[in-house]
Design a protein around this motif. Structure first.
Motif, PDB file in Angstrom:
ATOM      1  N   LEU A  85       8.004  53.925  33.440  1.00 20.03           N
ATOM      2  CA  LEU A  85       7.924  53.808  34.789  1.00 20.03           C
ATOM      3  C   LEU A  85       7.854  55.437  35.548  1.00 20.03           C
ATOM      4  O   LEU A  85       7.065  55.668  36.458  1.00 20.03           O
ATOM      5  CB  LEU A  85       9.325  53.198  35.695  1.00 20.03           C
ATOM      6  N   ARG A  86       8.518  56.301  34.706  1.00 18.16           N
ATOM      7  CA  ARG A  86       8.323  57.607  35.063  1.00 18.16           C
ATOM      8  C   ARG A  86       6.788  58.041  34.757  1.00 18.16           C
ATOM      9  O   ARG A  86       6.284  58.809  35.365  1.00 18.16           O
ATOM     10  CB  ARG A  86       9.188  58.413  34.105  1.00 18.16           C
ATOM     11  N   SER A  93      -2.346  65.690  39.284  1.00 16.35           N
ATOM     12  CA  SER A  93      -2.074  66.945  39.939  1.00 16.35           C
ATOM     13  C   SER A  93      -0.878  67.484  39.684  1.00 16.35           C
ATOM     14  O   SER A  93      -0.751  68.720  39.634  1.00 16.35           O
ATOM     15  CB  SER A  93      -2.398  66.719  41.615  1.00 16.35           C
ATOM     16  N   TYR A  94       0.292  66.584  39.543  1.00  8.49           N
ATOM     17  CA  TYR A  94       1.566  67.267  39.465  1.00  8.49           C
ATOM     18  C   TYR A  94       1.575  68.054  38.136  1.00  8.49           C
ATOM     19  O   TYR A  94       2.216  69.371  37.942  1.00  8.49           O
ATOM     20  CB  TYR A  94       2.327  66.099  39.605  1.00  8.49           C
ATOM     21  N   ILE A  95       1.228  67.431  36.988  1.00  6.16           N
ATOM     22  CA  ILE A  95       0.987  68.147  35.569  1.00  6.16           C
ATOM     23  C   ILE A  95       0.140  69.495  35.677  1.00  6.16           C
ATOM     24  O   ILE A  95       0.572  70.506  35.154  1.00  6.16           O
ATOM     25  CB  ILE A  95       0.510  67.267  34.648  1.00  6.16           C
ATOM     26  N   GLY A 106       4.522  83.254  32.798  1.00  3.23           N
ATOM     27  CA  GLY A 106       4.544  83.842  31.423  1.00  3.23           C
ATOM     28  C   GLY A 106       4.905  82.902  30.437  1.00  3.23           C
ATOM     29  O   GLY A 106       5.417  83.657  29.315  1.00  3.23           O
ATOM     30  N   ILE A 107       5.162  81.689  30.505  1.00  3.71           N
ATOM     31  CA  ILE A 107       5.664  80.674  29.884  1.00  3.71           C
ATOM     32  C   ILE A 107       4.587  80.244  28.698  1.00  3.71           C
ATOM     33  O   ILE A 107       3.475  79.749  29.310  1.00  3.71           O
ATOM     34  CB  ILE A 107       6.623  79.429  30.322  1.00  3.71           C
ATOM     35  N   ASP A 108       4.584  80.341  27.470  1.00  7.90           N
ATOM     36  CA  ASP A 108       3.804  79.831  26.725  1.00  7.90           C
ATOM     37  C   ASP A 108       3.881  78.094  26.590  1.00  7.90           C
ATOM     38  O   ASP A 108       4.885  77.870  26.187  1.00  7.90           O
ATOM     39  CB  ASP A 108       3.822  80.199  25.192  1.00  7.90           C
ATOM     40  N   LEU A 109       2.748  77.569  27.042  1.00 11.38           N
ATOM     41  CA  LEU A 109       2.771  76.020  27.033  1.00 11.38           C
ATOM     42  C   LEU A 109       2.765  75.282  25.663  1.00 11.38           C
ATOM     43  O   LEU A 109       3.412  74.475  25.537  1.00 11.38           O
ATOM     44  CB  LEU A 109       1.671  75.419  27.840  1.00 11.38           C
ATOM     45  N   ARG A 110       2.295  76.046  24.737  1.00 11.48           N
ATOM     46  CA  ARG A 110       2.514  75.565  23.213  1.00 11.48           C
ATOM     47  C   ARG A 110       3.820  75.832  22.861  1.00 11.48           C
ATOM     48  O   ARG A 110       4.316  74.925  22.174  1.00 11.48           O
ATOM     49  CB  ARG A 110       1.506  76.375  22.590  1.00 11.48           C
ATOM     50  N   GLY A 115       5.542  68.081  28.469  1.00  9.13           N
ATOM     51  CA  GLY A 115       6.349  66.918  28.013  1.00  9.13           C
ATOM     52  C   GLY A 115       6.099  65.822  28.956  1.00  9.13           C
ATOM     53  O   GLY A 115       6.817  64.762  29.032  1.00  9.13           O
ATOM     54  N   LEU A 116       5.006  65.892  29.980  1.00  8.57           N
ATOM     55  CA  LEU A 116       4.906  65.019  30.734  1.00  8.57           C
ATOM     56  C   LEU A 116       3.530  64.241  30.495  1.00  8.57           C
ATOM     57  O   LEU A 116       2.497  64.727  30.000  1.00  8.57           O
ATOM     58  CB  LEU A 116       4.711  65.387  32.272  1.00  8.57           C
TER      59      LEU A 116
END
Length: 349
Positions: A85-86, A93-95, A106-110, A115-116
């Motif tokens: 459901l989530r 667009s939210y992701i 400056g956060i590394d996505l890897r 997690g979405l």
């Protein structure tokens, strides 16, 4: 000597109706002279500021997203998995906006993935499930209607405006995660399809079809399905249908007219076939009355007249034997292959 009775009663009455000094002091103390002008000033400022802007439900202090997601399925009487459901509520667009915000910080996505997962896949499953069930239900309810009419009604029910309205009414707009607010019509429509796809994934096709039956098909109540399919040449189509049923071509006749010499003229035209009256209708002119009579004749032949039986919804539709592979006769079939149409018309009429 005792006082007269009249004077005594008058003195008592004055004591009753005349307020005491204490009451007058209490009234003056509670009455605020500044109350009315201040209230008027506040009201004027509220009008100058304009209406309150729309705010997302999550901006209020009593918002609990986990509890709302859990309660969503319970309100609808469905058992969703929270993870599915989530995912159905998460728009692409939210992701994208969250990933951009993390990148700007400056956060590394890897190293720290979001997690979405978006609802694109669930929306495709839900769209296919809804369209297949709606068309199968309409073919079962209107077996003599042309396939073009079935598709037109299905397009009406699965339009973005229709699904977005249903999504708002069941509370999807408050739970969906997207970049725009208020959410656009296309976003609401896709999220509703994703909810149908989530139910298909968790509970199977039967529960997803029941969800579509309970929330989408009731939108036909009070609607004229004949207006959803625009027949350009009703008299021509009626001629072909009667010819393939082995009947004589339609013959329009003027039954009666009224006030033909003024602007409030009325003409009543009837359509005959095999010397039998099959339909009639009024109109402002003879051509309009003839066209409306042809449409009424098509309604009778296709089983979509105004006096038809209501759709089997709710518990009456639970045990319907629907054939998802069967299709109704198409207009192109009756105009191209006359032998095939004659055989199909005899079996369906």
């Amino acid at each position: 000597m005792a006082a007269p009775i009249g004077k005594t009663c008058l003195s008592c009455w004055k004591l009753i109706i005349r307020p005491s000094s204490r009451l007058l002091k209490e009234f003056r103390r509670t009455y605020k002279v500044w109350d009315e002008p201040v209230s008027r000033a506040f009201f004027r400022r509220r009008e100058e500021a304009g209406p309150e802007p729309d705010r997302h439900r999550s901006e209020w202090i009593n918002w609990n997203y986990e509890a709302e997601v859990f309660a969503f399925g319970k309100r609808l009487g469905e058992d969703f998995k929270e993870e599915t459901l989530r995912r159905a509520f998460t728009h692409r667009s939210y992701i994208e906006i969250e990933e951009k915000r993390r990148t700007d910080l400056g956060i590394d996505l890897r190293a720290a993935p979001l997690g979405l997962t978006d609802n694109e896949e669930l929306a495709e499953i839900g769209e296919e499930t809804a369209e297949r069930y709606i068309k199968a239900f309409l073919r079962h309810s209107y077996p003599r209607m042309f396939e073009e009419g079935i598709c037109a009604i299905s397009d009406y029910l699965t339009a973005d405006e229709m699904l977005a309205d249903i999504a708002r009414n069941i509370g999807i707009a408050d739970l969906m995660l997207c970049a725009d607010f208020p959410p656009e019509i296309e976003t609401l429509s896709k999220t509703f399809k994703a909810v149908v796809g989530a139910l298909h994934e968790d509970q199977g096709q039967k529960k997803a079809a029941a969800f579509v039956r309970d929330f989408v098909l009731p939108q036909l109540i009070g609607k004229d399905i004949n207006e959803m399919w625009n027949v350009v040449n009703p008299m021509g189509l009626l001629t072909v249908v009667l010819n393939n049923q082995g009947q004589e071509p339609p013959e329009p006749r003027l039954l009666w007219s009224s006030a033909s010499q003024c602007m409030m003229s009325l003409y009543y035209v009837g359509i005959y076939s095999n010397k039998q009256l099959i339909a009639k209708a009024p109109g402002e002119t003879v051509l309009i009355a003839e066209e409306m009579a042809a449409r009424n004749a098509l309604k009778k032949i296709l089983g979509t007249a105004d006096y038809r039986a209501p759709l089997p919804l709710g518990k009456m539709a639970e045990n319907l034997n629907l054939d998802y592979d069967k299709k109704n006769i198409s207009v192109g079939d009756i105009t191209v292959d006359e032998h095939k149409l004659l055989h199909s018309a005899e079996t369906t009429m």
